[in-house]
Design an enzyme around this catalytic site. Structure first.
Site, mmCIF file in Angstrom:
data_model
loop_
_atom_site.group_PDB
_atom_site.id
_atom_site.type_symbol
_atom_site.label_atom_id
_atom_site.label_comp_id
_atom_site.label_asym_id
_atom_site.label_seq_id
_atom_site.Cartn_x
_atom_site.Cartn_y
_atom_site.Cartn_z
ATOM 1 N N ASP A 267 0.880 -1.162 0.000
ATOM 2 C CA ASP A 267 0.000 0.000 0.000
ATOM 3 C C ASP A 267 0.924 1.220 0.000
ATOM 4 O O ASP A 267 1.673 1.426 0.960
ATOM 5 C CB ASP A 267 -0.901 -0.025 1.243
ATOM 6 C CG ASP A 267 -1.948 1.082 1.219
ATOM 7 O OD1 ASP A 267 -1.652 2.168 0.667
ATOM 8 O OD2 ASP A 267 -3.044 0.872 1.766
ATOM 9 N N TYR B 97 -5.650 11.020 -3.298
ATOM 10 C CA TYR B 97 -6.045 12.344 -2.784
ATOM 11 C C TYR B 97 -5.059 12.890 -1.753
ATOM 12 O O TYR B 97 -5.259 13.969 -1.217
ATOM 13 C CB TYR B 97 -7.464 12.302 -2.194
ATOM 14 C CG TYR B 97 -7.686 11.188 -1.186
ATOM 15 C CD1 TYR B 97 -7.211 11.296 0.110
ATOM 16 C CD2 TYR B 97 -8.372 10.032 -1.550
ATOM 17 C CE1 TYR B 97 -7.395 10.281 1.016
ATOM 18 C CE2 TYR B 97 -8.568 9.004 -0.640
ATOM 19 C CZ TYR B 97 -8.080 9.129 0.635
ATOM 20 O OH TYR B 97 -8.264 8.113 1.536
#
Ligand SMILES: *Cc1c(COP(=O)(O)O)cnc(C)c1O
Length: 401
Positions: A196, A221
């Site tokens: 991740d 984001y």
């Protein structure tokens, strides 16, 4: 002491090759924005682009935009814009769904690919959503869940290990893990290495292809600045695509979605990681935001990020009372672009900092987090933040030098 820090900050800002980038962002006057690791700032050119998506592409072209504005193919097209930022050749990254949903997809796909191995190893200090999803995947599939600190990974690996999911940067401490060494350790025992990269994409040059990472996901984001809730990405290397059997077999990942066939046949490429209809407005907001990366070199971003966080830590050492503040972020190069301070009353301090125009955040119980996005944060911002913090804490550090 702070006089010389002042001079240093000014000199460093003057010499900063990325200093001009801040102008490209619509940041309010007087704001020091140290939360780009949570929600990246708004690039100036984005609102007009989104306006066009709404008024022309949707308002005028209506349903024709699925083809004429390239809406349907946008997930892989925008994935190919992210690919160079993660060290991936084209055709291996697709933008779809949220990071949480994509964690679910890659965990199940990895367990299916690695059968009969049954252990799923997950970073013990991971961002909660990754752990929550892994726990559910374990209950759903019968995989045995093993949690481990990345430092201790070796002890958790065995011939039963199917896959390992790790975060490259720890969201609390800002610690940067050694992706090359940890990926190698997974492969040495025959386990798949899943990463991740939510807190490292847009911060440092990634090398997913070169390191042979098996699957990866990341948020867009944060440092990538794709906007609130922008869809995340999935990396599936070419060699793994034919076996990538993800559980959310919606029509969006089908080979011929518009054939409306009765049986699911997955798309041949990375599109098979898609699920349903893409959230076009967010996706194209991200597309517009990615323009900034056409103008920046990630090596320069990394170099400034290290220097900027290093300068911030130096200011903390000089100006804050060490009996009240501990830097929990590594002081070596094993850190991302975030510095976390252990400090009593972190939550109240975040509010007090906000009143002076400094935006930071906290993580319970007592971590004060500062994100340093090199595109819009400078050395003066770092010094100002520590100076305000010193004033908020009352007495300064014991006089030195
Ligand atoms: C930010 C972040 C997420 C966010 O997941 P969402 O589905 O977008 O809420 C997931 N994992 C990590 C490691 C993160 O840093």
């Amino acid at each position: 002491v702070s006089g010389s820090l002042d001079l240093r900050a000014t000199a460093l800002d003057t010499d900063d090759p990325l200093a001009g980038m801040r102008e490209r962002f619509l940041l309010p006057e007087g704001i020091t924005y140290l939360d780009g690791n949570s929600l990246g700032a708004l690039l100036r050119t984005v609102p007009d682009r989104v306006d066009d998506v709404l008024r022309r592409q949707w308002g005028e072209l209506l349903i024709g935009s699925w083809d004429d504005s390239g809406w349907w193919d946008a997930p892989a097209r925008i994935g190919d814009r992210i690919a160079p930022l993660v060290g991936a050749a084209p055709g291996q990254v697709v933008v779809t769904d949220s990071t949480s949903v994509n964690v679910f997809k890659i965990l199940v796909a990895a367990l299916r690919a690695a059968a009969p191995r049954t252990d799923l190893v997950v970073d013990a200090s991971t961002f909660p959503t990754d752990a929550y999803i892994a726990e559910s995947v374990s209950r759903m599939t019968g995989a045995r869940l093993v949690t481990v600190e990345p430092d201790q990974l070796g002890g958790a690996l065995s011939t039963r290990t199917a896959a390992v999911l790790l975060n490259q940067v720890d969201y609390r401490t800002g610690r940067l893990h050694d992706m090359a060494a940890l990926t190698r350790a997974c492969h040495d025992t025959g386990a798949l290495a899943l990463w991740d990269v939510s807190h490292s994409v847009g911060v440092l040059p990634l090398e997913l292809d070169r390191l042979g990472v098996d699957l990866a996901v990341g948020a867009t984001y944060k440092f990538l600045g794709g906007g609130p809730g922008a869809p995340a990405f999935v990396y599936v290397p070419l060699a793994a695509q034919a076996q990538f059997d993800q559980p959310l077999t919606g029509w969006g990942g089908a080979a011929e979605p518009f054939a409306m066939g009765g049986t699911f046949v997955p798309a041949t490429g990375v599109d098979r990681a898609r699920t349903g209809t893409p959230d076009i407005v967010s996706l194209l907001t991200l597309d517009a935001a990615l323009d900034v990366w056409d103008h920046v070199d990630l090596a320069a971003v990394r170099s400034k990020g290290l220097s900027l966080t290093g300068f911030f830590i130096e200011c903390v050492d000089e100006l804050l009372d060490p009996s009240r503040v501990t830097v929990v972020t590594p002081r070596g190069h094993d850190r991302g672009h975030q510095v976390s301070l252990q400090i009593d009353g972190a939550e109240a301090l975040v509010r007090a900092l906000a009143e002076t125009g400094i935006v930071a955040d906290h993580r319970p119980p007592s971590l004060l987090r500062f994100g340093f996005a090199p595109l819009y944060v400078g050395y003066g911002d770092a010094l100002r933040t520590v100076t305000v913090l010193r004033d908020l804490l009352g007495a300064g550090a014991p006089a030195r030098g």
